[in-house]
Design a protein around this motif. Structure first.
Motif, mmCIF file in Angstrom:
data_model
loop_
_atom_site.group_PDB
_atom_site.id
_atom_site.type_symbol
_atom_site.label_atom_id
_atom_site.label_comp_id
_atom_site.label_asym_id
_atom_site.label_seq_id
_atom_site.Cartn_x
_atom_site.Cartn_y
_atom_site.Cartn_z
ATOM 1 N N VAL A 71 4.640 119.554 29.039
ATOM 2 C CA VAL A 71 3.945 120.036 27.839
ATOM 3 C C VAL A 71 2.640 119.269 27.649
ATOM 4 C CG1 VAL A 71 4.072 120.187 25.318
ATOM 5 C CG2 VAL A 71 6.050 120.843 26.708
ATOM 6 N N ILE A 118 -3.776 125.726 19.240
ATOM 7 C CA ILE A 118 -2.557 126.198 19.898
ATOM 8 C C ILE A 118 -1.656 126.786 18.828
ATOM 9 C CG2 ILE A 118 -0.595 125.583 21.354
ATOM 10 C CD1 ILE A 118 -3.242 125.019 22.749
ATOM 11 N N CYS A 125 1.647 127.550 17.216
ATOM 12 C CA CYS A 125 2.983 126.948 17.316
ATOM 13 C C CYS A 125 3.877 127.477 16.199
ATOM 14 C CB CYS A 125 2.915 125.424 17.182
ATOM 15 S SG CYS A 125 2.327 124.595 18.650
ATOM 16 N N GLN A 130 8.848 123.808 14.104
ATOM 17 C CA GLN A 130 8.615 123.588 15.528
ATOM 18 C C GLN A 130 9.238 122.266 15.951
ATOM 19 O OE1 GLN A 130 5.771 121.137 16.773
ATOM 20 N NE2 GLN A 130 6.040 120.175 14.783
ATOM 21 N N TYR A 190 5.343 119.312 20.084
ATOM 22 C CA TYR A 190 4.135 120.128 20.152
ATOM 23 C C TYR A 190 3.064 119.619 19.201
ATOM 24 C CZ TYR A 190 6.814 122.939 23.253
ATOM 25 O OH TYR A 190 7.551 123.321 24.334
ATOM 26 N N SER A 191 3.419 119.335 17.960
ATOM 27 C CA SER A 191 2.415 118.797 17.040
ATOM 28 C C SER A 191 1.910 117.446 17.529
ATOM 29 C CB SER A 191 2.994 118.670 15.625
ATOM 30 O OG SER A 191 4.184 117.903 15.622
ATOM 31 N N ILE A 247 -0.426 117.958 20.631
ATOM 32 C CA ILE A 247 -1.701 118.561 20.218
ATOM 33 C C ILE A 247 -2.579 117.505 19.542
ATOM 34 C CG2 ILE A 247 -2.768 120.233 18.650
ATOM 35 C CD1 ILE A 247 -0.292 122.043 19.235
ATOM 36 N N LEU A 249 -3.368 122.391 15.679
ATOM 37 C CA LEU A 249 -2.169 123.209 15.623
ATOM 38 C C LEU A 249 -2.385 124.367 14.656
ATOM 39 C CD1 LEU A 249 1.494 122.016 15.523
ATOM 40 C CD2 LEU A 249 0.752 123.817 13.974
ATOM 41 N N PRO A 300 -0.459 127.114 12.833
ATOM 42 C CA PRO A 300 0.947 127.410 12.569
ATOM 43 C C PRO A 300 1.209 128.897 12.395
ATOM 44 C CG PRO A 300 -0.119 126.693 10.555
ATOM 45 C CD PRO A 300 -1.175 126.635 11.634
ATOM 46 N N VAL A 330 2.778 128.948 21.791
ATOM 47 C CA VAL A 330 4.043 128.287 22.116
ATOM 48 C C VAL A 330 5.187 129.110 21.551
ATOM 49 C CG1 VAL A 330 5.491 126.255 21.695
ATOM 50 C CG2 VAL A 330 3.045 125.969 22.157
ATOM 51 N N ASP A 384 8.906 127.518 26.105
ATOM 52 C CA ASP A 384 9.873 126.424 26.105
ATOM 53 C C ASP A 384 11.259 127.049 26.218
ATOM 54 O OD1 ASP A 384 11.760 124.490 25.281
ATOM 55 O OD2 ASP A 384 10.281 123.426 24.073
#
Length: 526
Positions: free
Chosen positions: A196, A211, A213, A217, A221-222, A225, A232, A234, A268, A302
């Motif tokens: 990732v 990105i 996401c 999440q 990921y956060s 990023i 991010l 959302p 994502v 994922d």
């Protein structure tokens, strides 16, 4: 006259402060307590940089990389740290708390047999080995050892991973999906997390790259990023429809980001969901693939919980399979799929094995992905071996097949029962609602807290769900992670609960949790 190095540094430093202040006052999404992990203002509203410091250390919180300060990782956050401290207390002073320590599941026998033989291949030729290990484990170990450079798990491998192991994984993907897989598309990594990070590093060029996401999440990921300096964007999963992923919501958030000057580069999708436990339907997946194709987005899939599906009406389908079944090939959609040995029925977290399957990139970009992989030399060999075993377990007719299948099914069936027991228990609690866990290893119940409880949390300078989780941990030893670490609709409060404690301990956990919750609700009743 040329400026001195010190003058140039002061000029750049002052310019960076201006840029930071500019970012603070012009972030493209409003901040809220519920979405604090994703707000740009969190770091920049803290103490400004200062050249002077009273600290005796040359590195301080004021002069490290601000991206590090900004990133958070809730699953190793305050509540988990508190739990680790309680665990130390229990080890040093048994009986010091009204709870004891839970243990994890046993490893899969076949996997550990092969790993042991590969780590010490000298015993493969010994007669005693035939009596201690299954025939197919010995055969698999010989096959793997012959593929490893120097026949040693302590040696470096190709930067993408051992070629023979990637061949095995590609064959496993092809068997799973019914479409061809290329071993050259496989990049072995130390778990899915580095994969990732690799993708975020590749895609994020500046703070204006976003990105998409899911909210909630998985905090990887956060955090990634933030660390790579992106933004991010959302999109909210719909709790009312079992954490549904709605295309209109994706479009809405994409357009909102674009209107603020954010260049959205990827989407994502976590399937099965973490922390929400939903499993996407195939038709929904087709819509997601179409959305990514139309918008020119990289699809980051994922899929680390692909073995964990607990409801008969749902089945895991990889996004690779879905996109190929739609007729989309290498030149039509860019897709990266993540897999890990840490999850599933095997749960080998400490072995740090995983891979990403990278498709739909140009040859020039592939060279850059390989270059970054080469910087890390290679992932650990034991993790590579385990990843190949997960994607190519014993088959019908192998000596280990029946025992392996029994171990696997027992674990998955037990996880399904645990999920159902906890789901039912949460839905019986006052002010708590919990969607069904269709897959993965988690439940994400919503808890409606009183104004009195919210005020008490504010007085303690913490989020209301974190306040609840800490009180629960201290009273019962039950560790749940506050929903504010995963993101949630503003004004709602949740927590993530795993279904991993041993099945025989679940009833006691339910009893403790229920008793605590009743007392908490009475104590903070408005």
């Amino acid at each position: 006259m040329r400026k001195s190095a010190a003058d140039r540094f002061r000029h750049l430093f002052n310019r960076s402060l201006i840029l930071l202040r500019h970012r603070h006052h012009h972030h493209p999404f409003p901040s809220s307590s519920s979405l604090s992990p994703f707000s740009r203002s969190r770091f920049f509203s803290s103490t400004p940089f200062s050249m002077a410091s009273d600290s005796p250390f040359p590195v301080t919180a004021q002069n490290i990389n601000p991206k590090v300060l900004k990133c958070e990782y809730a699953v190793r956050g305050e509540v988990v740290t508190l739990a680790q401290n309680l665990q130390k207390d229990l080890q040093a002073n048994p009986g010091s708390h009204p709870f004891d320590e839970s243990l994890g599941q046993q490893p899969i026998t076949f996997f550990r047999e092969v790993l042991a033989l590969c780590d010490h291949p000298a015993i493969l030729d010994k007669s005693e080995t035939q009596g201690l290990f299954s025939t197919d484990a010995i055969q698999r170990a010989w096959q793997i050892v012959d593929q490893i450079p120097g026949r040693a798990t302590g040696a470096y491998s190709h930067s993408q991973g051992v070629k023979g192991l990637r061949d095995t994984i590609a064959a496993g993907i092809e068997e799973r999906d019914g479409f061809p897989a290329n071993p050259d598309d496989i990049f072995m990594t130390d778990g899915a997390s580095p994969a990732v990070h690799n993708m975020m590093q590749l895609l994020i060029r500046s703070e204006n790259d976003g990105i998409l996401c899911p909210i909630p999440q998985y905090p990887l990921y956060s955090a990634s990023i933030d660390l790579h300096g992106g933004f991010l964007v959302p999109y909210y999963l719909d709790e009312a429809t079992g954490w549904g992923l709605e295309i209109p919501e994706l479009k809405k958030q994409l357009e909102a980001a674009k209107s603020k000057g954010i260049n959205v580069r990827a989407l994502v999708v976590i399937n099965p969901g973490n922390p929400t436990g939903q499993v996407l339907g195939e038709e929904n997946q087709r819509d997601i693939v179409e959305f990514c194709k139309q918008e020119g987005l990289v699809l980051l899939a994922d899929e680390v919980y692909q073995e964990n599906v607990y409801v008969p009406e749902k089945k895991f389908h990889s996004f690779k399979k879905v996109s190929r079944s739609m007729g989309y090939g290498e030149n039509d959609i860019t897709l990266v799929s993540f897999q890990s040995v840490s999850k599933g029925y095997h749960g080998e977290c400490g072995k740090r094995g995983g891979y990403m399957e990278v498709t739909g990139f140009s040859a020039e970009v592939r060279e850059q992905i390989y270059k970054v992989a080469s910087v890390n030399l290679c992932s650990n060999i034991s993790g590579q071996i385990l990843a190949s075993l997960v994607m190519s377990p014993p088959k019908v007719g192998d000596e280990s097949y029946e025992s392996f299948n029994a171990e696997k099914e027992n674990i998955l069936e037990s996880l399904a029962r645990r999920a159902k027991t906890l789901e039912d228990a949460f839905n019986k609690l006052e002010g708590v609602t919990c969607n069904k866990a269709e897959g993965a290893m988690y439940l994400f119940p919503q808890i409606r807290l009183s104004q009195k409880a919210i005020k008490a949390a504010g007085d303690a300078n913490t989020a209301p769900d974190n306040f609840y989780c800490k009180r629960l941990l201290n009273a019962t030893g039950v560790v749940v992670v506050p929903g504010s670490g995963f993101g949630q609709v503003p004004g709602t409060w949740h927590f993530r609960c795993t279904i991993l404690p041993p099945e025989e301990k679940i009833p006691a956990i339910v009893t403790r949790l229920t008793e605590f919750h009743e007392k908490f609700m009475d104590e903070f009743r408005d």
